[in-house]
Motif scaffolding. Structure first.
Motif, PDB file in Angstrom:
ATOM      1  N   ALA A 100       0.787  -1.139   0.099  1.00  0.00           N
ATOM      2  CA  ALA A 100      -0.252   0.108  -0.076  1.00  0.00           C
ATOM      3  C   ALA A 100       0.877   1.372  -0.207  1.00  0.00           C
ATOM      4  N   MET A 101       1.922   1.367   0.796  1.00  0.00           N
ATOM      5  CA  MET A 101       2.839   2.491   0.863  1.00  0.00           C
ATOM      6  C   MET A 101       3.605   2.415  -0.448  1.00  0.00           C
ATOM      7  N   GLU A 102       4.108   1.491  -1.091  1.00  0.00           N
ATOM      8  CA  GLU A 102       4.720   1.422  -2.391  1.00  0.00           C
ATOM      9  C   GLU A 102       3.817   1.904  -3.639  1.00  0.00           C
ATOM     10  N   LYS A 103       2.712   1.633  -3.269  1.00  0.00           N
ATOM     11  CA  LYS A 103       1.783   1.946  -4.573  1.00  0.00           C
ATOM     12  C   LYS A 103       0.979   3.511  -4.341  1.00  0.00           C
ATOM     13  N   HIS A 104       0.796   3.786  -2.923  1.00  0.00           N
ATOM     14  CA  HIS A 104      -0.085   5.012  -2.773  1.00  0.00           C
ATOM     15  C   HIS A 104       0.852   6.138  -2.042  1.00  0.00           C
ATOM     16  N   GLY A 105       2.128   5.757  -1.532  1.00  0.00           N
ATOM     17  CA  GLY A 105       2.760   6.863  -0.861  1.00  0.00           C
ATOM     18  C   GLY A 105       2.595   6.527   0.623  1.00  0.00           C
ATOM     19  N   LEU A 106       3.404   7.266   1.470  1.00  0.00           N
ATOM     20  CA  LEU A 106       3.531   6.979   3.002  1.00  0.00           C
ATOM     21  C   LEU A 106       2.282   7.208   3.740  1.00  0.00           C
ATOM     22  N   VAL A 107       1.464   8.198   3.431  1.00  0.00           N
ATOM     23  CA  VAL A 107       0.322   8.708   4.141  1.00  0.00           C
ATOM     24  C   VAL A 107      -0.723   7.998   3.760  1.00  0.00           C
ATOM     25  N   ILE A 108      -1.216   7.830   2.520  1.00  0.00           N
ATOM     26  CA  ILE A 108      -2.465   6.958   2.071  1.00  0.00           C
ATOM     27  C   ILE A 108      -2.072   5.366   2.552  1.00  0.00           C
ATOM     28  N   GLY A 109      -0.787   5.199   2.298  1.00  0.00           N
ATOM     29  CA  GLY A 109      -0.454   3.776   2.547  1.00  0.00           C
ATOM     30  C   GLY A 109      -0.516   3.319   4.010  1.00  0.00           C
ATOM     31  N   TRP A 110      -0.045   4.192   4.792  1.00  0.00           N
ATOM     32  CA  TRP A 110      -0.241   4.015   6.273  1.00  0.00           C
ATOM     33  C   TRP A 110      -1.640   4.067   6.767  1.00  0.00           C
ATOM     34  N   VAL A 111      -2.735   4.978   6.254  1.00  0.00           N
ATOM     35  CA  VAL A 111      -3.945   4.988   6.440  1.00  0.00           C
ATOM     36  C   VAL A 111      -4.631   3.416   6.222  1.00  0.00           C
ATOM     37  N   MET A 112      -4.351   3.025   4.824  1.00  0.00           N
ATOM     38  CA  MET A 112      -4.748   1.784   4.182  1.00  0.00           C
ATOM     39  C   MET A 112      -4.303   0.556   4.950  1.00  0.00           C
ATOM     40  N   ALA A 113      -2.932   0.707   5.621  1.00  0.00           N
ATOM     41  CA  ALA A 113      -2.454  -0.409   6.473  1.00  0.00           C
ATOM     42  C   ALA A 113      -3.336  -0.223   7.852  1.00  0.00           C
ATOM     43  N   LEU A 114      -3.444   0.658   8.346  1.00  0.00           N
ATOM     44  CA  LEU A 114      -4.115   1.009   9.835  1.00  0.00           C
ATOM     45  C   LEU A 114      -5.599   0.260   9.592  1.00  0.00           C
ATOM     46  N   ASP A 115      -6.146   0.529   8.426  1.00  0.00           N
ATOM     47  CA  ASP A 115      -7.727   0.134   8.073  1.00  0.00           C
ATOM     48  C   ASP A 115      -7.605  -1.523   8.215  1.00  0.00           C
ATOM     49  N   ARG A 116      -6.425  -1.835   7.426  1.00  0.00           N
ATOM     50  CA  ARG A 116      -6.360  -3.511   7.270  1.00  0.00           C
ATOM     51  C   ARG A 116      -6.350  -4.022   8.831  1.00  0.00           C
ATOM     52  N   ILE A 117      -5.378  -3.662   9.373  1.00  0.00           N
ATOM     53  CA  ILE A 117      -4.822  -3.932  10.790  1.00  0.00           C
ATOM     54  C   ILE A 117      -6.287  -3.953  11.381  1.00  0.00           C
ATOM     55  N   LEU A 118      -7.124  -2.924  11.685  1.00  0.00           N
ATOM     56  CA  LEU A 118      -8.482  -2.987  12.286  1.00  0.00           C
ATOM     57  C   LEU A 118      -9.331  -3.921  11.891  1.00  0.00           C
TER      58      LEU A 118
END
Length: 89
Positions: A30-48
């Protein structure tokens, strides 16, 4: 940070993620595709949502005889994401 987790923490604790790709691999993609900020938000959503209602909605993939919930980054791209012009059909 993700590589450290994969190498040292996940390696010692074992893979217990019910989803594929694993949450840490998902975060890296996600971070590779969307950058650090959006990728981090997507990662947090996934973890939740890892292993919760997503398990009832997403398709299954069998890996080494075990069922995993298939949830790639491409299945969770935001409505505003447009692929680069050189990758559009």
């Amino acid at each position: 940070m993700i590589q450290f987790f994969q190498d040292h923490i996940s390696g010692a604790d074992g893979n217990r993620c019910p989803m594929t790709p694993s949450c840490s691999a998902y975060a890296a993609r996600a971070m590779e595709k969307h950058g650090l900020v959006i990728g981090w938000v997507m990662a947090l959503d996934r973890i939740l949502r890892c292993g919760r209602s997503e398990a009832d909605l997403a398709p299954r993939r069998w890996i080494n005889g075990e069922p995993y919930v298939y949830d790639p980054v491409s299945a969770n791209d935001f409505w505003w994401f447009t692929p680069p012009l050189d990758k559009q059909p």
